[in-house]
Enzyme design. Structure first.
Site, PDB file in Angstrom:
ATOM      1  CB  CYS A  35      -0.880   0.003   1.037  1.00 34.52           C
ATOM      2  SG  CYS A  35      -1.817  -1.388   1.159  1.00 34.52           S
ATOM      3  N   PRO A  38       1.078   7.402  -2.645  1.00 35.03           N
ATOM      4  CG  PRO A  38       1.182   9.464  -2.336  1.00 35.03           C
ATOM      5  CD  PRO A  38       0.330   8.359  -2.040  1.00 35.03           C
ATOM      6  N   GLY A  39       3.916   7.000  -2.393  1.00 38.26           N
ATOM      7  CA  GLY A  39       5.232   6.987  -2.186  1.00 38.26           C
ATOM      8  C   GLY A  39       6.066   7.634  -1.201  1.00 38.26           C
ATOM      9  CG  ASP A  85      -5.949  -7.490  -4.430  1.00 38.84           C
ATOM     10  OD1 ASP A  85      -5.290  -7.333  -3.421  1.00 38.84           O
ATOM     11  OD2 ASP A  85      -7.131  -7.619  -4.323  1.00 38.84           O
ATOM     12  CG  ASP A 104       0.566   3.912   5.001  1.00 39.00           C
ATOM     13  OD1 ASP A 104      -0.169   4.175   5.937  1.00 39.00           O
ATOM     14  OD2 ASP A 104       0.932   4.823   4.493  1.00 39.00           O
ATOM     15  CB  CYS A 157      -4.004   8.631   8.166  1.00 37.93           C
ATOM     16  SG  CYS A 157      -4.794   8.287   6.724  1.00 37.93           S
TER      17      CYS A 157
END
Ligand SMILES: C[S@@+](CC[C@H](N)C(=O)[O-])C[C@H]1O[C@@H](n2cnc3c(N)ncnc32)[C@H](O)[C@@H]1O
Length: 215
Positions: A35, A38-39, A85, A104, A157
């Site tokens: 996951c 965007p890195g 996936d 994450d 988060c």
């Protein structure tokens, strides 16, 4: 920002930046960043690792994964980047276990409402069971890819216990070979499992971390 495109700096919330130290990457380790898009954390993990460590970044979203590639190019970092996936491990796992895994997880994002106020309108209580089910499946699948004595860092988060401490409590009950590494830190609040940062604490986003070792 001067020299941003030449890789002079990255922009990331303080809470997200905690992952790289918590994962404590050692020389020659194989790291799975699942996951990843965007890195932001992918890049920070690489910047914080010995050069002999190698990293596989995986995300299900092709477009978001493009951002991982762009970020790595901008910062002149290198990793294997796969679009898949994570749950379909037969399609991408080589059989070589990882010594470190960052999960994450997709979550309610209730910790980042100050940056994304639309979450208040768009996120519904009915979304939570599907998210907790996905998180629990991801935890179980990634656990199987972790080497003995390896460490999995679970992050969200979110500020919801169902996605955080309760999620890890259920995980621990399912896996006798899991032992929590207590996070000893000045940030956040200790939970039954892991540590919770509430939005605004130390001017950080709301975030949750739990560190689990395979025994
Ligand atoms: C919280 S974001 C990751 C943020 C990223 N780690 C960073 O620091 O920039 C969660 C990510 O999970 C990805 N995701 C959701 N379900 C997935 C699955 N089944 N397999 C792989 N990635 C998945 C989403 O595409 C999204 O990019």
């Amino acid at each position: 920002m001067p020299d941003f495109w030449q890789g002079a700096a990255s922009v990331q919330d303080g809470a997200a930046q905690l992952a790289a130290d918590l994962l404590d990457i050692q020389p020659d380790q194989r790291i799975l960043d699942v996951c990843a898009a965007p890195g932001g954390k992918t890049a920070h993990l690489l910047e914080n690792s010995p050069s002999s460590a190698s990293l596989l970044a995986l995300d299900i979203d092709e477009k978001r994964n493009q951002r991982v590639i762009e970020n790595l190019q901008r910062l002149q970092l290198s990793a294997d980047v796969i679009t898949a996936d994570a749950l379909e491990t037969n399609a991408w796992f080589s059989g070589d276990p990882f010594q470190r895994i960052l999960l994450d997880a997709p979550c309610s994002a209730t910790g980042v409402i100050r940056r994304h106020p639309d979450i208040k309108l768009l996120r519904k209580p009915s979304d939570i069971p599907a998210l907790t089910e996905l998180q629990s499946k991801l935890l179980d699948k990634m656990w199987a890819l972790l080497d003995k004595k390896g460490v999995l860092l679970y992050a969200t988060c979110s500020i919801l216990s169902a996605e955080n401490s309760q999620q890890i409590a259920s995980f621990m009950a399912r896996h006798a070979d899991a032992k929590e590494i207590k996070i000893d830190a000045e940030w956040g609040l200790p939970c039954e499992y892991g540590r919770q940062i509430l939005p605004g604490d130390n001017n950080m986003d709301g975030f949750y971390y739990a560190c689990i070792k395979k025994i």
